[in-house]
Write an enzyme that holds these catalytic residues in place. Sequence first.
Site, PDB file in Angstrom:
ATOM      1  N   LYS A 227      40.182  32.521  45.205  1.00  0.00           N
ATOM      2  CA  LYS A 227      39.806  32.836  43.820  1.00  0.00           C
ATOM      3  C   LYS A 227      39.597  31.564  42.996  1.00  0.00           C
ATOM      4  O   LYS A 227      39.442  31.620  41.780  1.00  0.00           O
ATOM      5  CB  LYS A 227      40.887  33.706  43.164  1.00  0.00           C
ATOM      6  CG  LYS A 227      40.994  35.118  43.765  1.00  0.00           C
ATOM      7  CD  LYS A 227      41.923  35.969  42.938  1.00  0.00           C
ATOM      8  CE  LYS A 227      42.477  37.175  43.670  1.00  0.00           C
ATOM      9  NZ  LYS A 227      41.513  38.257  43.843  1.00  0.00           N
ATOM     10  N   CYS A 365      43.497  47.659  42.162  1.00  0.00           N
ATOM     11  CA  CYS A 365      44.905  47.483  42.575  1.00  0.00           C
ATOM     12  C   CYS A 365      45.833  47.459  41.363  1.00  0.00           C
ATOM     13  O   CYS A 365      46.805  46.693  41.321  1.00  0.00           O
ATOM     14  CB  CYS A 365      45.096  46.225  43.427  1.00  0.00           C
ATOM     15  SG  CYS A 365      44.218  46.285  44.977  1.00  0.00           S
TER      16      CYS A 365
HETATM   17  N1  7TS Z   1      47.457  39.279  41.673  1.00  0.00           N
HETATM   18  C1  7TS Z   1      46.398  39.458  40.880  1.00  0.00           C
HETATM   19  C2  7TS Z   1      46.558  39.398  39.389  1.00  0.00           C
HETATM   20  C3  7TS Z   1      45.149  39.679  41.460  1.00  0.00           C
HETATM   21  O1  7TS Z   1      44.090  39.843  40.679  1.00  0.00           O
HETATM   22  C4  7TS Z   1      45.025  39.724  42.874  1.00  0.00           C
HETATM   23  C5  7TS Z   1      43.735  40.041  43.556  1.00  0.00           C
HETATM   24  C6  7TS Z   1      46.173  39.498  43.645  1.00  0.00           C
HETATM   25  C7  7TS Z   1      47.377  39.300  43.007  1.00  0.00           C
HETATM   26  C8  7TS Z   1      46.150  39.473  45.131  1.00  0.00           C
HETATM   27  O2  7TS Z   1      45.472  38.355  45.600  1.00  0.00           O
HETATM   28  P1  7TS Z   1      45.230  38.163  47.173  1.00  0.00           P
HETATM   29  O3  7TS Z   1      44.342  36.976  47.242  1.00  0.00           O
HETATM   30  O4  7TS Z   1      46.549  37.958  47.807  1.00  0.00           O
HETATM   31  O5  7TS Z   1      44.566  39.428  47.636  1.00  0.00           O
HETATM   32  N2  7TS Z   1      42.843  40.752  42.759  1.00  0.00           N
HETATM   33  C9  7TS Z   1      41.703  41.335  43.141  1.00  0.00           C
HETATM   34  C10 7TS Z   1      40.868  41.967  42.238  1.00  0.00           C
HETATM   35  O6  7TS Z   1      41.072  42.065  41.035  1.00  0.00           O
HETATM   36  N3  7TS Z   1      39.797  42.457  42.898  1.00  0.00           N
HETATM   37  O7  7TS Z   1      39.934  42.145  44.186  1.00  0.00           O
HETATM   38  C11 7TS Z   1      41.112  41.446  44.358  1.00  0.00           C
END
Ligand code: 7TS
Length: 410
Positions: A227, A365
């Site tokens: 991200k 989510c």
């Molecule tokens: N926390 C937040 C606030 C997030 O937006 C996300 C992923 C995660 C944790 C988890 O991140 P990961 O890299 O471990 O999967 N958010 C999103 C979203 O908003 N759309 O796709 C993934």
Amino acid sequence: MPSTWDRIRDEFPTLHQQVNGHPLVYLDNAATTQKPRAVMTALDRFYERDNSNVHRGLHALSMRATDAYEGARARVARFVNAAAPEEIIFTRGTTESINLVAASWGGANLAKGDVILLTEMEHHSNLVPWQLVARRTGAALRYLPVTGDEGLLDLSALDRLLTPEVKVFAFTHVSNTLATINPVAELCARARKAGAVTVVDAAQSIGHMPVDVRAMGCDFLAFSGHKMAGVTGIGALFGRRALLESMPPWQGGGGMISSVDFHESRWKPPPERFEAGTPNFGDAVALGAACDFLDSLGREAIRQHDGALAKMAYERLAELPGIRLLGPRGERGGLVSFAFRDIHAHDVVTFADEDGIALRGGHHCNQPLMKRLGLTSTARASFYVYNEEREIDALVASMRRTLKFFGSAD
Ligand code: 7TS
């Protein structure tokens, strides 16, 4: 690598394509960002020259790979202003980082009668790991409310909720649905006063604004590389050294032990204690390159750029009939979520895709938050360094086309 924002789109090859006969407008950056050439080149160079397993060989390639991996750790530590590289543990991303804290710190420190404080705007990644450890230990879960569609945390409820039973307060820096930027330093200070450990989910802030763990005063901070212009499969957990040193391992295997017997083992100090098995060193090196890239642009400049686009999108979308916009009207993170009264978010996203625009539709989510707001889903546009004002024009035009199709045009 550009040292300015000039020609920034040239650095991102993915952007230069047609989708359904239209130039791609990529507005799904909260899910994952595109990758600049500098990051992909760093990955290629590592695998073309230095690839070898780390921390075990005495030969040249292994030493180079180890230096590159540990260099990346030091780079990430600098990126978040940690006191030392040993405070950075490489993980698969935010989700794994939070699971590590919940399982290791939570497993060792929580018991029946204790309380885990979360907020109503947490991503499932910052809910489910705590539910799992609550079930294991008998600790209870408690939630700081969200005020409503403007999406702020109800800080007036915090003192009432931060009782001495609260052992940990875990919350997001920026909401992935509401775009709220939470006052992290204040939340950490109030939690510390109440004797609670703090865990900050920085998934949506790390690539978009300055993140300084010492200014925040947090105990743990979790984030994902994908991200923040990095590649997938790598992220990190920052943990204050004294806390990490007090915690048991959460996974066992090679690399994390100082000695092993048939019945017992002894652990290495952090960070190795929490990195069992061959780590993801190649992607860690690319994460270091992503840090360089973002700092060359300036993270304060990125915050202003992404926030301005999100604010502009909010104002332009607000003119559409029957739209419900979520999150604060003023300062916000680089995204905007919205719902039309009579049109499902999946239809909105499908129509946008016909126009070459990548949005996300669904519960993001955030199912408990959606329920709290009386919604099942929203459409979401999320911005990054390469997005431009003209892409908001394309978004609004596409939304008008959708409204016309469903007979809701003004
Ligand atoms: N926390 C937040 C606030 C997030 O937006 C996300 C992923 C995660 C944790 C988890 O991140 P990961 O890299 O471990 O999967 N958010 C999103 C979203 O908003 N759309 O796709 C993934």
